[in-house]
Design an enzyme around this catalytic site. Structure first.
Site, mmCIF file in Angstrom:
data_model
loop_
_atom_site.group_PDB
_atom_site.id
_atom_site.type_symbol
_atom_site.label_atom_id
_atom_site.label_comp_id
_atom_site.label_asym_id
_atom_site.label_seq_id
_atom_site.Cartn_x
_atom_site.Cartn_y
_atom_site.Cartn_z
ATOM 1 N N CYS A 1 40.811 41.864 44.913
ATOM 2 C CA CYS A 1 39.439 42.077 44.385
ATOM 3 C C CYS A 1 39.149 42.454 43.042
ATOM 4 O O CYS A 1 39.909 43.151 42.367
ATOM 5 C CB CYS A 1 39.012 43.145 45.103
ATOM 6 S SG CYS A 1 39.066 42.967 47.188
ATOM 7 N N CYS B 1 36.535 38.625 46.497
ATOM 8 C CA CYS B 1 35.794 40.120 46.639
ATOM 9 C C CYS B 1 35.486 40.559 45.496
ATOM 10 O O CYS B 1 36.376 40.510 44.584
ATOM 11 C CB CYS B 1 36.632 40.913 47.767
ATOM 12 S SG CYS B 1 38.265 40.847 47.242
#
Ligand code: DVN
Length: 252
Positions: free
Chosen positions: A76, A157
């Site tokens: 992420c 993400c």
């Protein structure tokens, strides 16, 4: 049946297996965190996607079991997509872990730059004279990259970036994998923003605001995602490639 006048090359499953298993062991050694992975199992899942099938008859979903056999946490806030910037992007990520491309994940690392195919009703594996990207839609290599790209994008993400080529007419090209597969698989419930890094050369006149294809990109994004675009001179990236002591945050 072999179509398109292709003749399949000699069997070389031995060396392909060796290449992939070696890459797998190297990756796991250098990136400790993914120890649930079993290189032999990954190889078996890979082969069952295309062995015994015609070289134009391997759809993207044939790779679902391979994709599920590889375990890796999404990076992420560090995920980097690209289109028509392959070389510079990978020269950059090779030196730095602040960004991760698909080809820096185990799945992409295993198969980057390789060619493979099978043959109807045969257990053989070929690495030469396979149908290529443009010969047919359902060729084993193209189908793999489509499915791997879809999975990588679906896992994107946090704050996500994409490096696009500001020296060409359409940096965001609808026929690219980035436009046709990855943008469509972004999930706005786990992703926060998309930042375009528009790589330009000296003398390029393109800007984030003037480029029509980037408008299309903005329009295709879920409005819940924040969109940003930055011009990044190619020379700045080159400097960051040759001087790893420069912090990533100072590269663009
Ligand atoms: O975000 C990246 C990454 O996640 C990847 O999986 O997909 C994105 C890049 O794909 P793209 O947007 O289609 O970008 P490109 O630069 O148009 O194509 C990337 C590569 O795919 C090419 O370099 C080709 O690989 P190759 O031949 O250099 O090993 C291949 N490719 C794409 N379209 C092709 C093609 N090869 C032949 N014919 C095509 N039409």
């Amino acid at each position: 049946a072999v179509t398109l006048g292709l003749t399949l090359g000699t069997t070389s499953s031995g060396s392909l297996k060796e290449t992939i298993i070696n890459r797998c062991n190297t990756y796991l050694k250098d990136n400790g965190a993914t120890s649930q992975n079993d290189c032999e199992k990954i190889w078996d899942s890979f082969t069952q996607a295309f062995v015994g099938k015609d070289t134009c008859d391997v759809p993207p979903d044939a790779y679902d079991s391979l994709i599920h056999s590889v375990s890796q946490e999404p990076a992420c806030n560090r995920m980097l997509f690209w289109s028509k910037t392959k070389e510079i992007v990978h020269a950059f990520t090779e030196k730095r872990s602040c960004y991760v491309t698909l080809e820096d994940t185990l799945l992409g690392f295993l198969l980057d730059g390789l060619t493979w195919c099978g043959k109807n009703e045969s257990q053989e594996i070929f690495t030469t004279e396979c149908s290529s990207w443009s010969d047919c839609v359902n060729n084993p290599v193209r189908s793999f990259w489509i499915q791997a790209s879809a999975a990588f994008a679906a896992s994107a993400c946090g704050d996500v970036s994409v490096m696009l080529n500001g020296a060409i007419d359409m940096p965001f090209n609808p026929t690219s994998i980035f436009a046709s597969v990855e943008v469509k698989n972004f999930n706005s419930s786990i992703m926060k923003s998309l930042t375009v890094l528009l790589v330009t050369k000296e003398g390029d006149v393109k800007t984030c605001e003037s480029d029509a294809s980037l408008k299309d990109l903005q329009n295709q994004l879920d409005p819940k995602l924040k969109y940003q675009c930055k011009i990044v001179p190619q020379s700045t990236i080159q400097t960051c490639i040759s001087q790893p002591q420069i912090a990533c945050d100072d590269c663009w």
